[in-house]
Design a protein around this motif. Sequence first.
Motif, PDB file in Angstrom:
ATOM      1  N   PRO A  59       0.787  -1.234   0.000  1.00  0.00           N
ATOM      2  CA  PRO A  59       0.000   0.000   0.000  1.00  0.00           C
ATOM      3  C   PRO A  59       0.823   1.291   0.000  1.00  0.00           C
ATOM      4  CG  PRO A  59       0.208  -0.759   2.236  1.00  0.00           C
ATOM      5  CD  PRO A  59       0.987  -1.737   1.385  1.00  0.00           C
ATOM      6  N   GLU A  60       2.170   1.189  -0.084  1.00  0.00           N
ATOM      7  CA  GLU A  60       3.005   2.389   0.054  1.00  0.00           C
ATOM      8  C   GLU A  60       2.682   3.454  -0.994  1.00  0.00           C
ATOM      9  OE1 GLU A  60       5.280  -1.062   1.826  1.00  0.00           O
ATOM     10  OE2 GLU A  60       4.037  -0.700   0.047  1.00  0.00           O
ATOM     11  N   ASP A  61       2.545   3.037  -2.244  1.00  0.00           N
ATOM     12  CA  ASP A  61       2.278   3.988  -3.324  1.00  0.00           C
ATOM     13  C   ASP A  61       0.808   4.023  -3.724  1.00  0.00           C
ATOM     14  OD1 ASP A  61       5.093   4.514  -3.599  1.00  0.00           O
ATOM     15  OD2 ASP A  61       5.264   2.602  -4.671  1.00  0.00           O
ATOM     16  N   LEU A  62       0.114   2.953  -3.452  1.00  0.00           N
ATOM     17  CA  LEU A  62      -1.292   2.854  -3.857  1.00  0.00           C
ATOM     18  C   LEU A  62      -2.063   2.061  -2.806  1.00  0.00           C
ATOM     19  CD1 LEU A  62      -3.560   3.200  -6.070  1.00  0.00           C
ATOM     20  CD2 LEU A  62      -2.843   0.939  -6.917  1.00  0.00           C
ATOM     21  N   ALA A  63      -3.077   2.681  -2.231  1.00  0.00           N
ATOM     22  CA  ALA A  63      -3.996   1.963  -1.341  1.00  0.00           C
ATOM     23  C   ALA A  63      -5.050   1.293  -2.206  1.00  0.00           C
ATOM     24  CB  ALA A  63      -4.644   2.927  -0.359  1.00  0.00           C
ATOM     25  N   LEU A  64      -5.254   0.006  -1.982  1.00  0.00           N
ATOM     26  CA  LEU A  64      -6.123  -0.742  -2.900  1.00  0.00           C
ATOM     27  C   LEU A  64      -7.129  -1.584  -2.122  1.00  0.00           C
ATOM     28  CD1 LEU A  64      -5.096  -2.496  -6.153  1.00  0.00           C
ATOM     29  CD2 LEU A  64      -6.345  -3.818  -4.429  1.00  0.00           C
ATOM     30  N   ILE A  65      -8.368  -1.571  -2.613  1.00  0.00           N
ATOM     31  CA  ILE A  65      -9.427  -2.429  -2.088  1.00  0.00           C
ATOM     32  C   ILE A  65      -9.968  -3.271  -3.233  1.00  0.00           C
ATOM     33  CG2 ILE A  65     -11.750  -2.499  -1.073  1.00  0.00           C
ATOM     34  CD1 ILE A  65     -11.099  -0.001   0.484  1.00  0.00           C
ATOM     35  N   ALA A  66     -10.104  -4.573  -3.004  1.00  0.00           N
ATOM     36  CA  ALA A  66     -10.669  -5.480  -4.000  1.00  0.00           C
ATOM     37  C   ALA A  66     -12.163  -5.648  -3.747  1.00  0.00           C
ATOM     38  CB  ALA A  66      -9.975  -6.834  -3.939  1.00  0.00           C
ATOM     39  N   TYR A  67     -12.862  -6.130  -4.769  1.00  0.00           N
ATOM     40  CA  TYR A  67     -14.303  -6.379  -4.625  1.00  0.00           C
ATOM     41  C   TYR A  67     -14.583  -7.845  -4.915  1.00  0.00           C
ATOM     42  CZ  TYR A  67     -19.192  -5.125  -4.273  1.00  0.00           C
ATOM     43  OH  TYR A  67     -20.482  -4.999  -3.817  1.00  0.00           O
ATOM     44  N   ASP A  68     -15.198  -8.524  -3.977  1.00  0.00           N
ATOM     45  CA  ASP A  68     -15.707  -9.913  -3.996  1.00  0.00           C
ATOM     46  C   ASP A  68     -15.286 -10.678  -2.757  1.00  0.00           C
ATOM     47  OD1 ASP A  68     -17.257  -9.829  -6.243  1.00  0.00           O
ATOM     48  OD2 ASP A  68     -15.950 -11.070  -7.486  1.00  0.00           O
ATOM     49  N   ASP A  69     -14.008 -10.525  -2.345  1.00  0.00           N
ATOM     50  CA  ASP A  69     -13.462 -11.223  -1.175  1.00  0.00           C
ATOM     51  C   ASP A  69     -13.604 -12.733  -1.285  1.00  0.00           C
ATOM     52  OD1 ASP A  69     -11.989 -11.042   1.179  1.00  0.00           O
ATOM     53  OD2 ASP A  69     -13.753 -11.339   2.419  1.00  0.00           O
ATOM     54  N   GLU A  70     -13.183 -13.259  -2.409  1.00  0.00           N
ATOM     55  CA  GLU A  70     -13.106 -14.707  -2.578  1.00  0.00           C
ATOM     56  C   GLU A  70     -11.713 -15.217  -2.211  1.00  0.00           C
ATOM     57  OE1 GLU A  70     -15.274 -17.213  -3.607  1.00  0.00           O
ATOM     58  OE2 GLU A  70     -16.806 -15.740  -3.173  1.00  0.00           O
ATOM     59  N   VAL A  71     -10.674 -14.563  -2.752  1.00  0.00           N
ATOM     60  CA  VAL A  71      -9.293 -14.991  -2.500  1.00  0.00           C
ATOM     61  C   VAL A  71      -8.423 -13.817  -2.072  1.00  0.00           C
ATOM     62  CG1 VAL A  71      -9.403 -16.986  -4.025  1.00  0.00           C
ATOM     63  CG2 VAL A  71      -8.766 -14.754  -4.970  1.00  0.00           C
ATOM     64  N   ALA A  72      -9.041 -12.675  -1.757  1.00  0.00           N
ATOM     65  CA  ALA A  72      -8.285 -11.465  -1.458  1.00  0.00           C
ATOM     66  C   ALA A  72      -7.325 -11.650  -0.285  1.00  0.00           C
ATOM     67  CB  ALA A  72      -9.249 -10.308  -1.167  1.00  0.00           C
ATOM     68  N   ALA A  73      -7.722 -12.413   0.716  1.00  0.00           N
ATOM     69  CA  ALA A  73      -6.881 -12.586   1.906  1.00  0.00           C
ATOM     70  C   ALA A  73      -5.635 -13.406   1.628  1.00  0.00           C
ATOM     71  CB  ALA A  73      -7.699 -13.247   3.015  1.00  0.00           C
ATOM     72  N   LEU A  74      -5.571 -14.076   0.473  1.00  0.00           N
ATOM     73  CA  LEU A  74      -4.452 -14.969   0.160  1.00  0.00           C
ATOM     74  C   LEU A  74      -3.339 -14.290  -0.615  1.00  0.00           C
ATOM     75  CD1 LEU A  74      -6.505 -18.139  -0.875  1.00  0.00           C
ATOM     76  CD2 LEU A  74      -5.678 -17.473   1.397  1.00  0.00           C
ATOM     77  N   ALA A  75      -3.491 -13.020  -0.950  1.00  0.00           N
ATOM     78  CA  ALA A  75      -2.455 -12.304  -1.680  1.00  0.00           C
ATOM     79  C   ALA A  75      -1.220 -12.122  -0.813  1.00  0.00           C
ATOM     80  CB  ALA A  75      -2.983 -10.940  -2.129  1.00  0.00           C
ATOM     81  N   ASP A  76      -0.048 -11.896  -1.451  1.00  0.00           N
ATOM     82  CA  ASP A  76       1.188 -11.658  -0.694  1.00  0.00           C
ATOM     83  C   ASP A  76       0.980 -10.538   0.317  1.00  0.00           C
ATOM     84  OD1 ASP A  76       2.372 -13.602  -2.184  1.00  0.00           O
ATOM     85  OD2 ASP A  76       3.519 -12.261  -3.463  1.00  0.00           O
ATOM     86  N   THR A  77       0.390  -9.446  -0.153  1.00  0.00           N
ATOM     87  CA  THR A  77      -0.094  -8.397   0.736  1.00  0.00           C
ATOM     88  C   THR A  77      -1.598  -8.591   0.829  1.00  0.00           C
ATOM     89  OG1 THR A  77       1.615  -6.826   0.028  1.00  0.00           O
ATOM     90  CG2 THR A  77      -0.341  -5.912   1.091  1.00  0.00           C
ATOM     91  N   PRO A  78      -2.098  -9.120   1.932  1.00  0.00           N
ATOM     92  CA  PRO A  78      -3.544  -9.401   2.020  1.00  0.00           C
ATOM     93  C   PRO A  78      -4.367  -8.169   1.651  1.00  0.00           C
ATOM     94  CG  PRO A  78      -2.399 -10.361   3.884  1.00  0.00           C
ATOM     95  CD  PRO A  78      -1.388  -9.514   3.165  1.00  0.00           C
ATOM     96  N   LEU A  79      -5.337  -8.389   0.777  1.00  0.00           N
ATOM     97  CA  LEU A  79      -6.106  -7.279   0.229  1.00  0.00           C
ATOM     98  C   LEU A  79      -7.345  -6.974   1.066  1.00  0.00           C
ATOM     99  CD1 LEU A  79      -6.090  -8.172  -3.588  1.00  0.00           C
ATOM    100  CD2 LEU A  79      -4.400  -6.859  -2.285  1.00  0.00           C
ATOM    101  N   THR A  80      -7.491  -5.724   1.429  1.00  0.00           N
ATOM    102  CA  THR A  80      -8.769  -5.266   1.957  1.00  0.00           C
ATOM    103  C   THR A  80      -9.810  -5.517   0.875  1.00  0.00           C
ATOM    104  OG1 THR A  80      -7.779  -3.580   3.358  1.00  0.00           O
ATOM    105  CG2 THR A  80     -10.061  -3.224   2.700  1.00  0.00           C
ATOM    106  N   ALA A  81     -10.999  -5.955   1.251  1.00  0.00           N
ATOM    107  CA  ALA A  81     -11.982  -6.321   0.227  1.00  0.00           C
ATOM    108  C   ALA A  81     -13.405  -6.074   0.694  1.00  0.00           C
ATOM    109  CB  ALA A  81     -11.821  -7.785  -0.161  1.00  0.00           C
ATOM    110  N   VAL A  82     -14.251  -5.733  -0.264  1.00  0.00           N
ATOM    111  CA  VAL A  82     -15.686  -5.684  -0.047  1.00  0.00           C
ATOM    112  C   VAL A  82     -16.203  -7.114  -0.193  1.00  0.00           C
ATOM    113  CG1 VAL A  82     -17.902  -4.805  -0.853  1.00  0.00           C
ATOM    114  CG2 VAL A  82     -15.866  -3.332  -0.922  1.00  0.00           C
ATOM    115  N   ALA A  83     -16.947  -7.566   0.807  1.00  0.00           N
ATOM    116  CA  ALA A  83     -17.439  -8.945   0.830  1.00  0.00           C
ATOM    117  C   ALA A  83     -18.960  -8.964   0.721  1.00  0.00           C
ATOM    118  CB  ALA A  83     -16.998  -9.637   2.107  1.00  0.00           C
ATOM    119  N   PRO A  84     -19.511  -9.210  -0.471  1.00  0.00           N
ATOM    120  CA  PRO A  84     -20.963  -9.377  -0.576  1.00  0.00           C
ATOM    121  C   PRO A  84     -21.404 -10.589   0.247  1.00  0.00           C
ATOM    122  CG  PRO A  84     -19.963  -9.063  -2.737  1.00  0.00           C
ATOM    123  CD  PRO A  84     -18.843  -9.307  -1.773  1.00  0.00           C
ATOM    124  N   PRO A  85     -22.613 -10.558   0.802  1.00  0.00           N
ATOM    125  CA  PRO A  85     -23.085 -11.655   1.674  1.00  0.00           C
ATOM    126  C   PRO A  85     -23.586 -12.841   0.856  1.00  0.00           C
ATOM    127  CG  PRO A  85     -24.769  -9.980   1.524  1.00  0.00           C
ATOM    128  CD  PRO A  85     -23.598  -9.451   0.735  1.00  0.00           C
TER     129      PRO A  85
END
Length: 375
Positions: A293-319
């Motif tokens: 996140p040093e140069d770019l703060a990033l949020i993913a959408y879906d939260d299927e595999v976002a937590a498994l990234a090298d840098t765990p991704l903040t994500a929107v998790a639909p129910p």
Amino acid sequence: MRESAAERHDRLLTLVRESGAARVAELAARLGVSPVTARRDVEALASKGLLDRMHGQVSWPERHAAPGGAGARRPGEGLVLGLLAPSATYYFAEVIRGAHEAAAKAGARLILRISDYRPEEDRARAEGLLAAGAEGVLVAPGWRGPEDRSVYGNWLAELPVPAVLLERRADPGSRLDALDRVVSDHGHGVLLALRHLLGLGHGTPLLVARGDSPTALAVRAGYTEALATLGLTAPGPVIDSVPADQDPAGFERAVRALYEAVSSGRVSAALVHNDVDAIEIVQRLADLGVKVPEDLALIAYDDEVAALADTPLTAVAPPKRQVGRHAAELLMERLTEGRGAPESPDEESARRHLSLLPRLRVRSSCGATPEARTS
């Protein structure tokens, strides 16, 4: 093309349902198969509770016990629900799981058909569900865009059984709009993401999104609505995202567009749909010298595999699982209502459009402090 066993089973069930009962030898002749094959098919379907078998004859099962008896069953006991989904993996795996859990808890059975995002086949697959014994259906059509909804959607309003739309919206005032539906409120999810990034001190986030599914289109629409709600102007056009494995050149264009927006100082935050694209974009940006996140703060959408990234991704998790669960419960409610005739139309339950709110799961990719990392 050779007929599959599933297609033959659908034909067999249709024959028995239409006649009420039939002898196995008769079914073999009408299906054009050997008596051994027909007998094997009947045994398979009877073992699943889709047929009753006795002395060389099969009949359509009687599922509705008399109410109030000593052996009274759970509300959904014996019901057969059909579910048509565009995929059984990624996003819809959780939707299917939620529907299955709700059906099993109520004593109902769930049967599944997959359209593989071919909306032209949705109707035939839904008819296959009915032939297999489904008394009501949960339907997530394989629409890829608004044009598919208008071309391949009207048959849904003509189904002879109760239907609930899953993760799909209808045109206001259309016949499909009168159906029950359960959806994720993707607009709310986008607003959560933008507010979080703004709260961390970033300027207006840029959207990187696909455009090949109803969810992608809802995220894009939600972005426009969120900007208006927050009184913001987009820092640039939405960047079109495409799968890296299907369109390497298109994927590289998307990465380069985001890289230029960051390196020019125009943006310091982005929302990316979906998780897989977000992970691959982060990896490619690192090759170009842009760090998350040093140069770019990033949020993913879906939260299927976002937590498994090298840098765990903040994500929107639909129910997703709750969408499936609530839809199955709503369908079973409709079916059990149908067992008793209401005294007047006013006693019928109103149709429902249920929107469930996504959550934001905060991880490392947005640069939030540890105290802020709550789901």
